[in-house]
Design a protein around this motif. Structure first.
Motif: not given
Length: 244
Positions: A16-32, A215-227
């Motif tokens: 059962r796929p839990v993470l599906r081709e997930l690509t994410v970059n987290v910049e240093p020094g911030g809070a994600t 994340l939704h069902e192991g895929s990235l659906v949105e990524d952006g500034a919190t506000d």
């Protein structure tokens, strides 16, 4: 400072796929903040980053250390990754027979071989950082949930990580205690530590982070500034999550 680069990460449990081709970059020094419905792969992602779960394909890079999916890649990179990354589990796993100060000194002394007096001084400084100087000699049973959470954060910081991962750090806390944890995490970001928080509490995610990954069902659906994500989500699955 170290960031995190996750490239095409795949993970399945019993087919059962839990993470599906997930690509994410987290910049240093911030809070994600990583948010999503239960079962979407949030906690599994943290465990893959630290090497606690073996993933099927893709890679995780923290600083200049890259963890791959093959056995050879894991052996060569796992120690380097774990030197850079601290993880605070949802179940805090504090040693019940040790004081707060002793809980924080254990790993530096017995894992890294630090001098005992130096480790105690460092532990005392870290407990002060998380607002617990007055509770150094208290045992976990004598601490509130928020205080226990802050001891667990201090314990992770005792190994001098560049990245701190937290799995549902406020799941059992009331609003006042959640605010205490949020303030500690923001303080860590100001010191240059990269913070990644998995949470199902939207108010906490909004308060603590400057960036949100959905994340939704192991895929990235949105990524952006919190506000931006909270005020005007682009993906209907994000809107549904926030409305719910």
């Amino acid at each position: 400072m170290s960031g995190i680069a996750i490239e095409s990460l795949c993970k399945s449990f019993r087919g059962r796929p839990v993470l599906r081709e997930l690509t994410v970059n987290v910049e240093p020094g911030g809070a994600t903040a990583i948010i999503g419905a239960s079962g979407c792969g949030k906690s599994t992602l943290l465990r893959c980053i630290t090497g606690l779960e073996v993933f099927d394909a893709g890679s995780v890079r923290v600083g200049d250390a890259t963890l791959g999916a093959t056995a050879h890649d894991r052996v060569s990179a796992l120690a380097a990754i774990r030197r850079r990354v601290g993880l605070v589990f949802q179940g805090l796993h504090l040693f019940p027979h040790l004081s707060a100060l002793e809980n924080v000194t254990e790993a530096p002394i017995f894992v890294r071989g630090d001098d005992r007096d130096a480790a105690r001084k460092r532990a005392s400084d870290l407990l002060a950082l998380v607002g617990l100087s007055h509770r150094e000699h208290a045992h976990p049973a004598e601490l509130s949930g928020g205080e226990q959470q802050r001891v667990a954060i201090a314990r992770a910081l005792a190994m001098d990580p560049e990245v701190l991962l937290l799995d549902e750090p406020t799941s059992a806390l009331d609003p006042g205690r959640r605010r205490e944890v949020s303030q500690v995490l923001r303080r860590l970001c100001e010191r240059g530590i990269t913070v990644v928080v998995v949470t199902h509490e939207m108010s906490f995610a909004r308060e603590v982070s400057d960036r949100v990954v959905v994340l939704h069902e192991g895929s990235l659906v949105e990524d952006g500034a919190t506000d931006d994500v909270f005020r005007a989500p682009r993906d209907p699955r994000t809107r549904h999550l926030l409305e719910a």
